[in-house]
Design a protein around this motif. Structure first.
Motif, short mmCIF file in Angstrom:
data_model
loop_
_atom_site.label_atom_id
_atom_site.label_comp_id
_atom_site.label_asym_id
_atom_site.label_seq_id
_atom_site.Cartn_x
_atom_site.Cartn_y
_atom_site.Cartn_z
N ILE A 90 1.56 14.41 71.38
CA ILE A 90 0.19 14.20 71.83
C ILE A 90 -0.44 13.03 71.08
CG2 ILE A 90 -2.13 15.23 71.94
CD1 ILE A 90 -0.68 17.96 72.34
N ALA A 91 -0.24 12.98 69.78
CA ALA A 91 -0.78 11.87 68.99
C ALA A 91 -0.16 10.54 69.42
CB ALA A 91 -0.52 12.12 67.50
N MET A 92 1.15 10.53 69.68
CA MET A 92 1.79 9.29 70.12
C MET A 92 1.29 8.85 71.49
SD MET A 92 5.71 9.13 68.75
CE MET A 92 6.27 10.68 69.39
N LEU A 93 1.00 9.79 72.38
CA LEU A 93 0.44 9.43 73.69
C LEU A 93 -0.88 8.70 73.52
CD1 LEU A 93 1.23 12.66 75.73
CD2 LEU A 93 2.12 10.37 76.18
N PHE A 94 -1.74 9.21 72.64
CA PHE A 94 -3.02 8.56 72.42
C PHE A 94 -2.85 7.22 71.71
CE2 PHE A 94 -4.78 12.70 73.37
CZ PHE A 94 -5.97 12.38 74.01
N LEU A 95 -2.07 7.21 70.63
CA LEU A 95 -1.89 5.96 69.87
C LEU A 95 -1.21 4.88 70.69
CD1 LEU A 95 -0.88 7.34 66.36
CD2 LEU A 95 -3.05 6.26 67.03
N GLY A 96 -0.22 5.29 71.48
CA GLY A 96 0.48 4.31 72.30
C GLY A 96 -0.44 3.64 73.30
N ASP A 97 -1.33 4.43 73.88
CA ASP A 97 -2.24 3.86 74.87
C ASP A 97 -3.35 3.06 74.22
OD1 ASP A 97 -2.57 3.72 77.74
OD2 ASP A 97 -4.49 4.72 77.39
N ILE A 98 -3.88 3.54 73.12
CA ILE A 98 -4.98 2.85 72.45
C ILE A 98 -4.51 1.54 71.83
CG2 ILE A 98 -6.57 2.98 70.48
CD1 ILE A 98 -6.82 5.98 71.09
N LEU A 99 -3.35 1.55 71.19
CA LEU A 99 -2.86 0.37 70.48
C LEU A 99 -1.89 -0.47 71.31
CD1 LEU A 99 -2.22 2.06 67.01
CD2 LEU A 99 -4.24 0.78 67.75
N ASN A 100 -1.71 -0.09 72.56
CA ASN A 100 -0.78 -0.79 73.45
C ASN A 100 0.63 -0.88 72.87
OD1 ASN A 100 -2.62 -1.24 75.52
ND2 ASN A 100 -3.41 -3.08 74.51
N LEU A 101 1.10 0.24 72.37
CA LEU A 101 2.46 0.33 71.83
C LEU A 101 3.35 1.01 72.86
CD1 LEU A 101 1.61 1.62 68.26
CD2 LEU A 101 2.18 -0.72 68.89
N THR A 102 4.60 0.59 72.90
CA THR A 102 5.56 1.27 73.78
C THR A 102 6.30 2.33 72.96
OG1 THR A 102 7.13 -0.49 73.35
CG2 THR A 102 5.88 -0.62 75.40
N LEU A 103 5.80 3.53 73.06
CA LEU A 103 6.37 4.65 72.30
C LEU A 103 7.12 5.61 73.19
CD1 LEU A 103 3.28 5.43 70.02
CD2 LEU A 103 5.33 4.14 69.42
N ASP A 104 7.45 5.19 74.41
CA ASP A 104 8.06 6.11 75.37
C ASP A 104 9.38 6.69 74.88
OD1 ASP A 104 9.01 3.50 75.59
OD2 ASP A 104 9.47 3.68 77.73
N LYS A 105 10.19 5.89 74.21
CA LYS A 105 11.48 6.41 73.71
C LYS A 105 11.26 7.42 72.59
CE LYS A 105 14.15 2.45 75.14
NZ LYS A 105 14.89 1.28 74.78
N TYR A 106 10.29 7.15 71.73
CA TYR A 106 9.99 8.08 70.64
C TYR A 106 9.42 9.39 71.20
CZ TYR A 106 10.63 4.02 67.66
OH TYR A 106 11.16 2.94 67.03
N ILE A 107 8.57 9.26 72.20
CA ILE A 107 8.00 10.45 72.83
C ILE A 107 9.11 11.28 73.45
CG2 ILE A 107 6.55 11.23 74.74
CD1 ILE A 107 4.70 8.82 74.09
N ALA A 108 10.06 10.63 74.10
CA ALA A 108 11.18 11.34 74.72
C ALA A 108 12.03 12.05 73.66
CB ALA A 108 12.04 10.38 75.54
N VAL A 109 12.27 11.37 72.54
CA VAL A 109 13.07 11.96 71.46
C VAL A 109 12.37 13.19 70.90
CG1 VAL A 109 13.89 11.60 69.10
CG2 VAL A 109 14.32 9.87 70.84
N PHE A 110 11.07 13.06 70.63
CA PHE A 110 10.34 14.20 70.08
C PHE A 110 10.24 15.34 71.08
CE2 PHE A 110 9.03 11.31 66.73
CZ PHE A 110 9.07 12.15 65.62
#
Length: 146
Positions: A90-110
């Motif tokens: 949940i935190a990565m979803l917010f941070l990824g969108d707010i900071l324009n980071l591509t965290l999709d792979k990390y989200i999938a791993v978690f």
């Protein structure tokens, strides 16, 4: 950084599914802690009885209760880890969108880690239930023939 209301709405929509998973994990933790509490209460009763006098039947039941306690503790640990991973998602979803980071792979791993922990949690719970049922059948009193 200027975040638009529509962006926050989109982030919240993405976070809804993990939040429902988190609710289920919380419910599972309630079930597990209730089972653990009942095991601990029974253990205390048997230990008090053993303080009065030794009894093989009580010792056998205590051994079973100790094994059940370990299984429930493993299940609680895995369920808590699952909840932790979901919170990170949940935190990565917010941070990824707010900071324009591509965290999709990390989200999938978690998410995979969270699901694996949940599978482990259910596995240990099922083992504990089978152990409790087996112990119940073994200790069943048999009526003498009439």
């Amino acid at each position: 950084m200027n975040i638009q209301i529509g962006d926050i709405g989109h982030i919240i929509q993405l976070a809804i599914a993990p939040v429902f998973l988190l609710t289920g994990i919380g419910t599972m933790l309630v079930v597990l802690t209730n089972r653990l509490g009942r095991i601990i209460d029974r253990t205390r009763v048997l230990e008090d009885r053993l303080d009065i006098g030794y009894n093989d039947f009580y010792m056998d039941e205590l051994d079973t209760l100790y094994r059940r306690t370990h299984l429930i503790n493993y299940s609680i640990s895995l369920s808590t880890a699952c909840g932790f991973f979901v919170c990170i998602i949940i935190a990565m979803l917010f941070l990824g969108d707010i900071l324009n980071l591509t965290l999709d792979k990390y989200i999938a791993v978690f998410f995979v880690l969270a699901v694996l922990c949940l599978i482990g949690c259910f596995t240990y719970l099922l083992r504990e239930i089978f152990l409790a049922a087996t112990a119940q059948r073994i200790r069943r009193h048999i009526r003498p023939p009439r």
